[in-house]
Structure formats: C-alpha cells, structure tokens
Design a protein around this motif. Sequence first.
Motif, PDB file in Angstrom:
ATOM      1  N   VAL A 322       0.855  -1.183   0.000  1.00 52.45           N
ATOM      2  CA  VAL A 322       0.000   0.000   0.000  1.00 52.45           C
ATOM      3  C   VAL A 322       0.889   1.230   0.000  1.00 52.45           C
ATOM      4  CG1 VAL A 322      -1.693   1.322   1.329  1.00 52.45           C
ATOM      5  CG2 VAL A 322      -1.900  -1.156   1.173  1.00 52.45           C
ATOM      6  N   ASP A 323       0.571   2.207  -0.830  1.00 52.06           N
ATOM      7  CA  ASP A 323       1.282   3.485  -0.844  1.00 52.06           C
ATOM      8  C   ASP A 323       0.366   4.535  -0.218  1.00 52.06           C
ATOM      9  OD1 ASP A 323       3.051   5.508  -1.255  1.00 52.06           O
ATOM     10  OD2 ASP A 323       3.202   5.275  -3.423  1.00 52.06           O
ATOM     11  N   ASP A 324       0.872   5.227   0.804  1.00 46.64           N
ATOM     12  CA  ASP A 324       0.034   6.187   1.515  1.00 46.64           C
ATOM     13  C   ASP A 324       0.474   7.629   1.327  1.00 46.64           C
ATOM     14  OD1 ASP A 324       2.356   6.217   2.979  1.00 46.64           O
ATOM     15  OD2 ASP A 324       1.464   5.533   4.859  1.00 46.64           O
ATOM     16  N   THR A 325       1.391   7.861   0.380  1.00 46.20           N
ATOM     17  CA  THR A 325       1.907   9.205   0.169  1.00 46.20           C
ATOM     18  C   THR A 325       1.970   9.513  -1.321  1.00 46.20           C
ATOM     19  OG1 THR A 325       3.297   8.970   2.141  1.00 46.20           O
ATOM     20  CG2 THR A 325       3.794  10.795   0.670  1.00 46.20           C
ATOM     21  N   ALA A 326       1.380  10.625  -1.724  1.00 50.65           N
ATOM     22  CA  ALA A 326       1.442  11.038  -3.129  1.00 50.65           C
ATOM     23  C   ALA A 326       2.828  11.564  -3.470  1.00 50.65           C
ATOM     24  CB  ALA A 326       0.396  12.110  -3.403  1.00 50.65           C
ATOM     25  N   PRO A 327       3.310  11.404  -4.710  1.00 53.76           N
ATOM     26  CA  PRO A 327       2.680  10.676  -5.808  1.00 53.76           C
ATOM     27  C   PRO A 327       2.744   9.172  -5.581  1.00 53.76           C
ATOM     28  CG  PRO A 327       4.850  11.435  -6.479  1.00 53.76           C
ATOM     29  CD  PRO A 327       4.607  12.010  -5.112  1.00 53.76           C
ATOM     30  N   TYR A 328       1.691   8.491  -5.973  1.00 50.43           N
ATOM     31  CA  TYR A 328       1.559   7.067  -5.686  1.00 50.43           C
ATOM     32  C   TYR A 328       2.222   6.258  -6.803  1.00 50.43           C
ATOM     33  CZ  TYR A 328      -1.929   9.254  -2.737  1.00 50.43           C
ATOM     34  OH  TYR A 328      -2.553  10.075  -1.829  1.00 50.43           O
ATOM     35  N   ALA A 329       3.086   5.340  -6.418  1.00 46.08           N
ATOM     36  CA  ALA A 329       3.819   4.588  -7.438  1.00 46.08           C
ATOM     37  C   ALA A 329       4.364   3.291  -6.857  1.00 46.08           C
ATOM     38  CB  ALA A 329       4.967   5.426  -7.999  1.00 46.08           C
ATOM     39  N   PHE A 330       4.452   2.290  -7.710  1.00 46.08           N
ATOM     40  CA  PHE A 330       5.123   1.028  -7.424  1.00 46.08           C
ATOM     41  C   PHE A 330       6.196   0.871  -8.506  1.00 46.08           C
ATOM     42  CE2 PHE A 330       0.806   0.794  -5.928  1.00 46.08           C
ATOM     43  CZ  PHE A 330       0.921   0.290  -4.647  1.00 46.08           C
TER      44      PHE A 330
END
Length: 449
Positions: A322-330
């Motif tokens: 889970v990404d909880d900080t913008a910008p969101y990226a994997f």
Amino acid sequence: MGIHGGSPNDTCAWPTAVAVSGGNSLCTGTLIHPRVVMFAAHCGGGSKTILFGEDIGSPPKTAKAELCMTNPDYAGVNDQEHDWAFCRLGQAITELPVTPVVYGCETEIVYPGQTAAVTGFGITEEGGNAGVKHWGLTPIHTVYNGSVDVGGGNDPGICPGDSGGPAFVKYPDGSWHAFGIASTLTGQCGGSGTHSLAWNAVPWIEEESGIDVTPCHDVDGTWNPTYQCAGFYTGEPGVGVGEWLEWCPGTPKGGSSTTCGAAFDAKPDDTPPTVAITVPMSADYPDESSLTTPIEITADDGDGWGVVAVSLKINGAVQPLVDDTAPYAFANVKFPKGSYELVAVAEDAAGLISESEPVTLHIGVVPSATTGDETGVATGDTPTSGVDADTATASGPTAVTSMMTGETADTAPGDGGDDGCGCRSEPRGGATGVALLLALAGLCRRRRA
C-alpha cells in the motif's frame, strides 16, 4: 549538546525526542512526522540510527534511516539560522503521536516570556556523562528572524549532547509542537541556548525528503488540513504512559486540529476519491518475453478528507503493498509472459473506496480473436520483480507476509528491519499458481503545493 537543571524522563515521556547516532556523534532529534526526524546540521549527515527510549545504552526501539541530509547552506558554528538536518526513515513510526513543527499562523505562539519544554540526551553538568534523556520547562528569551534564545542561567538549559533536540511549545488544545532545533550554547552546560527556528527549515525538508511534514498547512503557510492534521502528542510534561516494548500504548494524543481554521473533518465526506493508472497504458507486447515497468497512479479526494491509501489489483487479486503518500507509485514491477489486468484502488479518510478503469497488458501473447479472452496467461511462467522476497524494500508501514515463501518478509516498524513483500495473483484464463512480487521503491515525492 540532558538538560541542566532538568529532570530525568519517565518511561515513554516526550517519546518523540529521540537520539540520533552515527558518524561518531550523538545528538538529539525530533519525530515531526511518522517518517521524518529533524535535528541539527552540525551533527553531520551520512548513515544514522534513530534510538527511542530514555537511555541510549539500552534503547528499547531503534529505526534505520534510509536518507539523512544536512542543510547545504549551513555555514558553521555561528550560523544558527541554518542549522537544520533531517533523516527519512525507511519505515513509518505509526504507533507514536508525533510533535509537528509550529507553522503558518501558529508561529505567533512563540514569543519572549512564553514557556517552552526542552529535552535531550546530553550531559547535565560539566564533565558528566551523556545518554540519558532529561527535560525541563524554561522560558523563551529572545526571538529573531531565524533563531530563538531559550532557557539557561537560573532556568533549565541545554548542554552538549542536546544538539538538534527540540524546544516544544504547548498549544491551547494541549498538543505539543516543535519550534526550535538546539544549535549552540553560550557559556558552559546550562548557559543560554540558541535554537534554529524550525519552521524556516520546513520547505527544504519537504523538498529534499519528498514528504509533507506540515499536514495542517500548505507549504506557504495557508491553512489546508488533511486527515493527518490530527492526533498530535498531548502528554503532560515529563509524564510517560505505557512501556516501550509495545510502543508506549495509551500515550495521549489530541483530536482534529483547529489552530488556524476549521478541522479537516468539519464537513462530512460523502464523495469517494478519484483514481486512475497513468503508467503504464493498455498495450500489447507480442514480441517481448517480459516487461518491467513502474506503475504510477493518481488519486485525489477533491474537497474530501484526503486519500489515505492506494493499492493495486492484478487480475482481480489485491496486492499487499500500500502506498500512503502522493505521488503514488510502485517501481520496477516485472511482468513475465502473459496477460494482466491492472486496477488501482483508492481509499479516503472517510472509508470510501474507488477503483480505476482497468489497464490491460499482453506480454508475449496475442489475445484470442475467437473467444475475446484478454486475460489468459501462458502457463508455466512465474512473475517476479527480480528481487528476493526477504530483501524487497517498501515505504509502507505495514509488515506483510510473503505468499511465495509463507514467511514474514520484514520486521515490525521501527525495529530497524527492511520492508518486504510477496503477493499472489490468481490470473484469469485458467492458469493458477502464478505469484507476483511487487517492490515499492523510494521514489522521490513532492508534496502538495
């Protein structure tokens, strides 16, 4: 540069005052955000370990920093105005309520005669030993454009080893906020302490860390609270609650902040967020045996309370990162031969959830023209990110269990371990047992304007 004229801390008192160790130096710092510790530039950068507790000889909790930087404009011992540094932690410390920086209209609370709290791991007298956290209440003497004189003389004051440590001020709502970074000492231990004004460091910290450390304000000081503008530390001076083994459970924290305007949740949020995958786009790669690509996602809650988490579904299976900080990226996700449907999922602070339009990738296969099947996966191919499940890194705070190995791939937050994850995707089209490992890399982030 504990505190001359102060008192030893209770267990779990001032829990956001931490020791910053590394580079043959001991300093004190402040947890101003779950992933950011602020301290002084003269403590030096490089590799640092953050120590939680009251005695650095046996710290009950530690955290490794993934990035530490000192202010490049710091000009030396007489430049207290620019004596700033920070460390960005590899894992968020979500168990403790933070003490954010005084900011925006809040700076008016810092004035001569105001009572401040100072705390640190330094010595308490000349020739003494450092390493045990002390604290004291002491007056603010003089406020300059870039620095502030706090304590000393007949009042508690800083000593060597307290460098980088906080000067806190208590807000009317009971929450504590950091306004000073201990910089220099006039005279011997307990003399007048000059602190750099922390709010001047914020734009630089946010730019270099990629993290929004002022969740109640925009970087220009405008009141614009997010869901993280709440739950700040409200403990009584020097009084601790709980034990460090469980991260000080019961530590007091406040509600939604209203220091410069309405709280983030003053109006109900009944509109779900918007979410879209921007990279990659739907495409066919018939001549490729695999594809490595970042997955970039935009998510916005409009006038709502804010996006709290963005995750990903691959062929209908929810991935654990889970990404909880913008910008969101994997980052650097490797897809082997097959067909995949990607859907981004966004959740806002009100618990409302949205899904993006799907993105479809065909890698080394051609969709069936007769059946219309666009998600069939060639059997025998096992997706992998190219990193081992026990060493993959992620910025998310939650430990996840590898579906590939059945073992936990990281340690508990703040214990100095690396994040890791393994995740399993059950593709449509008849193939089973296909595992996909996603690594969420530390992409450089830029905060909201």
